[in-house]
Write a protein that holds these residues in place. Structure first.
Motif, mmCIF file in Angstrom:
data_model
loop_
_atom_site.group_PDB
_atom_site.id
_atom_site.type_symbol
_atom_site.label_atom_id
_atom_site.label_comp_id
_atom_site.label_asym_id
_atom_site.label_seq_id
_atom_site.Cartn_x
_atom_site.Cartn_y
_atom_site.Cartn_z
ATOM 1 N N VAL A 43 12.939 -7.506 10.424
ATOM 2 C CA VAL A 43 11.997 -6.707 9.656
ATOM 3 C C VAL A 43 12.746 -5.832 8.649
ATOM 4 O O VAL A 43 13.903 -5.459 8.857
ATOM 5 N N ILE A 44 12.052 -5.533 7.540
ATOM 6 C CA ILE A 44 12.470 -4.486 6.607
ATOM 7 C C ILE A 44 11.373 -3.434 6.621
ATOM 8 O O ILE A 44 10.184 -3.760 6.470
ATOM 9 N N ASP A 45 11.754 -2.154 6.817
ATOM 10 C CA ASP A 45 10.736 -1.107 6.862
ATOM 11 C C ASP A 45 11.311 0.206 6.329
ATOM 12 O O ASP A 45 12.513 0.323 6.082
ATOM 13 N N LEU A 46 10.419 1.186 6.152
ATOM 14 C CA LEU A 46 10.774 2.501 5.637
ATOM 15 C C LEU A 46 10.981 3.482 6.783
ATOM 16 O O LEU A 46 10.210 3.491 7.755
ATOM 17 N N TYR A 47 11.999 4.323 6.654
ATOM 18 C CA TYR A 47 12.298 5.323 7.672
ATOM 19 C C TYR A 47 12.760 6.607 7.000
ATOM 20 O O TYR A 47 13.282 6.594 5.885
ATOM 21 N N VAL A 48 12.593 7.727 7.725
ATOM 22 C CA VAL A 48 13.166 9.001 7.302
ATOM 23 C C VAL A 48 14.322 9.320 8.239
ATOM 24 O O VAL A 48 14.123 9.432 9.456
ATOM 25 N N LYS A 49 15.517 9.438 7.676
ATOM 26 C CA LYS A 49 16.687 9.816 8.466
ATOM 27 C C LYS A 49 16.855 11.335 8.345
ATOM 28 O O LYS A 49 17.098 11.851 7.254
ATOM 29 N N LYS A 50 16.709 12.021 9.458
ATOM 30 C CA LYS A 50 16.778 13.475 9.446
ATOM 31 C C LYS A 50 18.217 13.951 9.299
ATOM 32 O O LYS A 50 19.121 13.485 9.990
ATOM 33 N N GLY A 51 18.420 14.914 8.383
ATOM 34 C CA GLY A 51 19.742 15.492 8.212
ATOM 35 C C GLY A 51 19.992 16.628 9.186
ATOM 36 O O GLY A 51 19.131 16.975 10.010
ATOM 37 N N VAL A 52 21.165 17.210 9.087
ATOM 38 C CA VAL A 52 21.548 18.322 9.964
ATOM 39 C C VAL A 52 21.378 19.624 9.193
ATOM 40 O O VAL A 52 21.910 19.781 8.079
ATOM 41 N N ALA A 53 20.627 20.574 9.760
ATOM 42 C CA ALA A 53 20.428 21.866 9.121
ATOM 43 C C ALA A 53 21.759 22.612 9.038
ATOM 44 O O ALA A 53 22.519 22.656 10.003
ATOM 45 N N ALA A 54 22.035 23.184 7.852
ATOM 46 C CA ALA A 54 23.314 23.862 7.653
ATOM 47 C C ALA A 54 23.218 24.777 6.450
ATOM 48 O O ALA A 54 22.273 24.698 5.649
ATOM 49 N N THR A 55 24.218 25.654 6.317
ATOM 50 C CA THR A 55 24.271 26.542 5.156
ATOM 51 C C THR A 55 24.438 25.726 3.878
ATOM 52 O O THR A 55 23.821 26.010 2.851
ATOM 53 N N ASN A 56 25.293 24.705 3.955
ATOM 54 C CA ASN A 56 25.472 23.771 2.837
ATOM 55 C C ASN A 56 25.180 22.363 3.353
ATOM 56 O O ASN A 56 26.103 21.619 3.706
ATOM 57 N N PRO A 57 23.921 21.990 3.412
ATOM 58 C CA PRO A 57 23.561 20.710 4.047
ATOM 59 C C PRO A 57 23.959 19.508 3.194
ATOM 60 O O PRO A 57 24.073 19.601 1.973
ATOM 61 N N THR A 110 0.852 -1.192 0.000
ATOM 62 C CA THR A 110 0.000 0.000 0.000
ATOM 63 C C THR A 110 0.888 1.242 0.000
ATOM 64 O O THR A 110 2.086 1.171 0.271
ATOM 65 N N GLU A 111 0.297 2.383 -0.309
ATOM 66 C CA GLU A 111 1.044 3.629 -0.225
ATOM 67 C C GLU A 111 1.351 3.950 1.238
ATOM 68 O O GLU A 111 0.480 3.842 2.101
ATOM 69 N N ARG A 112 2.590 4.335 1.514
ATOM 70 C CA ARG A 112 3.001 4.681 2.870
ATOM 71 C C ARG A 112 3.258 6.173 2.972
ATOM 72 O O ARG A 112 4.044 6.723 2.192
ATOM 73 N N VAL A 113 2.615 6.838 3.894
ATOM 74 C CA VAL A 113 2.829 8.259 4.115
ATOM 75 C C VAL A 113 3.886 8.427 5.203
ATOM 76 O O VAL A 113 3.787 7.828 6.280
ATOM 77 N N LEU A 114 4.903 9.237 4.908
ATOM 78 C CA LEU A 114 5.971 9.497 5.861
ATOM 79 C C LEU A 114 6.008 10.983 6.174
ATOM 80 O O LEU A 114 5.980 11.822 5.266
ATOM 81 N N ALA A 115 6.083 11.312 7.453
ATOM 82 C CA ALA A 115 6.109 12.706 7.882
ATOM 83 C C ALA A 115 7.541 13.225 7.891
ATOM 84 O O ALA A 115 8.455 12.560 8.392
ATOM 85 N N ILE A 116 7.722 14.403 7.325
ATOM 86 C CA ILE A 116 9.019 15.080 7.345
ATOM 87 C C ILE A 116 8.971 16.121 8.452
ATOM 88 O O ILE A 116 8.022 16.920 8.532
ATOM 89 N N GLN A 117 9.963 16.118 9.323
ATOM 90 C CA GLN A 117 9.960 17.059 10.432
ATOM 91 C C GLN A 117 9.996 18.493 9.929
ATOM 92 O O GLN A 117 10.504 18.786 8.845
ATOM 93 N N ALA A 118 9.453 19.392 10.734
ATOM 94 C CA ALA A 118 9.331 20.800 10.339
ATOM 95 C C ALA A 118 10.676 21.383 9.935
ATOM 96 O O ALA A 118 11.732 20.981 10.444
ATOM 97 N N SER A 119 10.624 22.360 9.018
ATOM 98 C CA SER A 119 11.852 23.011 8.560
ATOM 99 C C SER A 119 12.432 23.885 9.662
ATOM 100 O O SER A 119 11.757 24.217 10.649
ATOM 101 N N GLU A 120 13.672 24.282 9.473
ATOM 102 C CA GLU A 120 14.374 25.081 10.475
ATOM 103 C C GLU A 120 14.845 26.384 9.837
ATOM 104 O O GLU A 120 14.442 26.724 8.721
ATOM 105 N N ASN A 121 15.711 27.101 10.518
ATOM 106 C CA ASN A 121 16.192 28.376 9.994
ATOM 107 C C ASN A 121 17.264 28.211 8.932
ATOM 108 O O ASN A 121 17.683 29.181 8.306
ATOM 109 N N LEU A 122 17.756 26.982 8.752
ATOM 110 C CA LEU A 122 18.705 26.668 7.708
ATOM 111 C C LEU A 122 18.179 25.485 6.899
ATOM 112 O O LEU A 122 17.321 24.723 7.375
ATOM 113 N N ASP A 123 18.694 25.326 5.683
ATOM 114 C CA ASP A 123 18.273 24.208 4.829
ATOM 115 C C ASP A 123 18.719 22.878 5.433
ATOM 116 O O ASP A 123 19.675 22.800 6.224
ATOM 117 N N ARG A 124 18.042 21.798 5.008
ATOM 118 C CA ARG A 124 18.351 20.462 5.526
ATOM 119 C C ARG A 124 18.061 19.433 4.445
ATOM 120 O O ARG A 124 17.201 19.667 3.585
#
Length: 317
Positions: free
Chosen positions: A106-120, A78-92
């Motif tokens: 198990v095998i599953d889907l995840y969102v790995k959050k990056g680090v906000a930075a000027t050059n992310p 089925t289609e899986r909806v994944l939430a992206i965490q809110a944006s910050e003051n810098l790009d990510r």
């Protein structure tokens, strides 16, 4: 040596009255079996297999599909909806991954959050180091650029990683050919040894001397480095040479002694590409010589040719 798969016999029962088999195998054995035939990745058909697309707001969705990770099979039906965490003051940059977790089975889907930075940069995927083992193995299926102070994700900000074989890749068969290197080396070694024995037996005989000379004369043509190359002009070139090369692009020539006459057609294969030294792809047979052509004076270059064929120009051998 472990082998399989064979029927198991029941050799008893445990305390819960469950049968005990003499040849039971675990999932790791099956995974190793499948891994030997197929690579990691998502399946190629349909092309939307586990594709990440926009949903609404700060959400994305992953379309249904199949994957294979280290011999373990994953299926999202089925289609899986994944939430992206809110944006910050810098790009990510966040990364959507397929994660094999052997500890949780198990095998599953995840969102790995990056680090906000000027050059992310996107977060790394997790994989065991070679020969050190580990429970987590990830495939990256998409990178999501989360612009600073944004309230939604657009499709242009999603980078599809499924075709990147270093991060994900497409499931393909691992057996794409047969490596015959070892077999060829053994065969070549045996041929060399046998030829050496034959040559040793013939070396001291007249037949051997004749055979050696014939083989050399029949199979190779050598232009020594001190060969004299002469430049043609429109007044010195023959009619045939001008027809072959009207602008005299290959105006330099040298004649090499060879058992032939002007009615022979001789096909030669140089030991270097013709373009590398500016050799012409054609030649001309003369009385007891072959004339070779080039685009420059090649004096100082030793050239070797294999004689592919020698036949009359009318096609009769």
């Amino acid at each position: 040596m472990r082998s399989g798969f064979f029927n198991s016999d029941i050799i008893g029962y445990n305390d819960n009255e469950m049968p005990i088999f003499d040849r039971a195998e675990d999932a790791e054995f099956f995974a190793k079996f499948f891994k030997s035939f197929f690579t990691n990745g998502v399946y190629p058909n349909p092309s939307t297999n586990l594709q990440v697309v926009i949903q609404e707001g700060m959400n994305v969705k992953v379309l249904p599909g199949l994957c294979l990770i280290e011999g373990y099979f994953g299926w999202e039906d089925t289609e899986r909806v994944l939430a992206i965490q809110a944006s910050e003051n810098l790009d990510r940059i966040d990364r959507v991954v397929l994660r094999l977790n052997l500890a949780d089975r198990v095998i599953d889907l995840y969102v790995k959050k990056g680090v906000a930075a000027t050059n992310p940069i996107a977060p790394d995927i997790t994989r065991p180091l070679p020969d050190q083992g580990g429970d987590i193995f990830e495939l990256g299926v998409a990178d999501i650029f989360v612009a600073k102070n944004s309230i939604s994700i657009t499709q242009q900000r999603i980078t599809d990683l499924r075709l990147n074989k270093n991060l994900c890749g497409i499931v393909t068969q691992t057996v794409t050919g047969v490596d015959t290197t070892t077999l060829f080396t053994q065969l070549q070694s045996q041929i060399t040894e046998n030829m050496s024995l034959i040559q040793s037996a013939l070396d001291e005989t007249l037949a051997g001397d004749i055979l050696s000379k014939l083989t050399k004369d029949m199979n190779t043509l050598v232009v020594p480095s001190n060969a004299v190359w002469t430049q043609l002009t429109t007044s010195t070139a023959s009619t045939e040479e001008l027809e072959n090369d009207p602008s005299l692009t290959n105006s330099w020539y040298t004649d090499v002694l060879f058992a032939c006459d002007g009615t022979d057609y001789i096909e030669l294969q140089p030991n270097v590409p013709t373009g590398e030294l500016g050799l012409a792809f054609y030649n001309r047979s003369l009385a007891n010589a072959v004339r070779l052509y080039a685009g420059a004076n090649l004096t100082g270059n030793e050239l070797k040719f294999m004689i592919v064929s020698k036949r009359k120009r009318n096609g009769v051998a």
